[in-house]
Design an enzyme around this catalytic site. Sequence first.
Site, PDB file in Angstrom:
ATOM      1  CE  LYS A  58      63.377  59.526  12.003  1.00  0.00           C
ATOM      2  NZ  LYS A  58      62.571  58.814  11.008  1.00  0.00           N
ATOM      3  CD  GLN A 102      63.106  55.373   9.766  1.00  0.00           C
ATOM      4  OE1 GLN A 102      62.662  56.127  10.619  1.00  0.00           O
ATOM      5  NE2 GLN A 102      63.763  55.817   8.703  1.00  0.00           N
ATOM      6  CG  ASP A 125      57.400  60.123   9.337  1.00  0.00           C
ATOM      7  OD1 ASP A 125      58.244  61.029   9.458  1.00  0.00           O
ATOM      8  OD2 ASP A 125      57.675  58.911   9.429  1.00  0.00           O
TER       9      ASP A 125
HETATM   10  N1  GUN Z   1      62.769  56.963   5.558  1.00  0.00           N
HETATM   11  C1  GUN Z   1      63.417  57.994   4.971  1.00  0.00           C
HETATM   12  N2  GUN Z   1      62.977  59.157   5.453  1.00  0.00           N
HETATM   13  C2  GUN Z   1      62.033  58.866   6.363  1.00  0.00           C
HETATM   14  C3  GUN Z   1      61.214  59.654   7.213  1.00  0.00           C
HETATM   15  O1  GUN Z   1      61.236  60.892   7.220  1.00  0.00           O
HETATM   16  N3  GUN Z   1      60.367  58.975   8.026  1.00  0.00           N
HETATM   17  C4  GUN Z   1      60.294  57.631   8.018  1.00  0.00           C
HETATM   18  N4  GUN Z   1      59.421  57.054   8.833  1.00  0.00           N
HETATM   19  N5  GUN Z   1      61.023  56.859   7.249  1.00  0.00           N
HETATM   20  C5  GUN Z   1      61.903  57.490   6.434  1.00  0.00           C
END
Ligand code: GUN
Length: 300
Positions: A58, A102, A125
């Site tokens: 990211k 995350q 998100d």
């Molecule tokens: N863990 C698995 N997928 C995601 C996501 O799209 N965003 C975040 N923050 N954590 C995750």
Amino acid sequence: MTMHQRGHLLDGKTLSETIQGEIAQQVTELKKKGHRAPHLAAVLVGSDGASETYVSHKVKACERVGFESTLVRLPDTIVEQELMDVIDELNNDDNIDGFIVQLPLPKHIRVDKVLERIKPSKDVDGFHPINTGRMVANLPAYKPATPDGIVEMINRFNIPTQGCHVVVIGRSLIVGTPISLLLSRDGYPGDATVTLCHRYTKDLASYTRRADILIVAVGIPGFITADMVKEGATVIDVGITRVADESKKSGFSLKGDVAFEEVAPKAAFITPVPGGVGPMTIASLLKNTLLAAKGAVYGK
Ligand code: GUN
């Protein structure tokens, strides 16, 4: 693998690069108008290997499109209140347009409380219940990145959805539940009839064999075998499990939920793992961050 089959690959990596190019263009235009660069922050609690990898992808993607990024690393011993304080700081920092925490979080932290603490206008998100609710109500909202990326992929590859039978396996709030909603909504890429299957579904194969579009998000490598798939189906594999592999420098390789080699010859379109849904998730997170910087969802 024959050329014929390769032509049916839903190449998320290349599509994500195309979308990232489009985003970079928009960033250039924003900057020309005197705006600062969009700024995404990511909070990483602990040092889980997979989470480290996702967050670093990211951050690198932000650099590629001209965004600012900030990585906030916190120890896995952090208590919930301290994490809440970090979130409050990010909520109140005018230099940050959007941020993510995350997942997964350590067990002693209540993920619901954490996600609810994120200011909805910075929740790129799309995990805050306000954004979930707004999405359900067809109001402007940040959509979760993985389902949004899948929808974008279906859209850009012109895969028909109207009246199609979509079968989703897995009902998580991150993937299965929102993708079911998005594909059953009014208008393309929606208008599908969606069946949402999960661990208690009886005779799963009787559903998957009737799917025009099969979306699998269970996290079990090779779970979907050729006998479970209809000839000519579109197969979208959300799984990315690390499996020990001594031939790899890292010591593991990534395996999808679909037994690719046997399913690909039956499928009209299929996503590879890696290089399918994963890069699309990144593109959608960047899209949401650009929306946040523009105030396009909640206003300025
Ligand atoms: N863990 C698995 N997928 C995601 C996501 O799209 N965003 C975040 N923050 N954590 C995750």
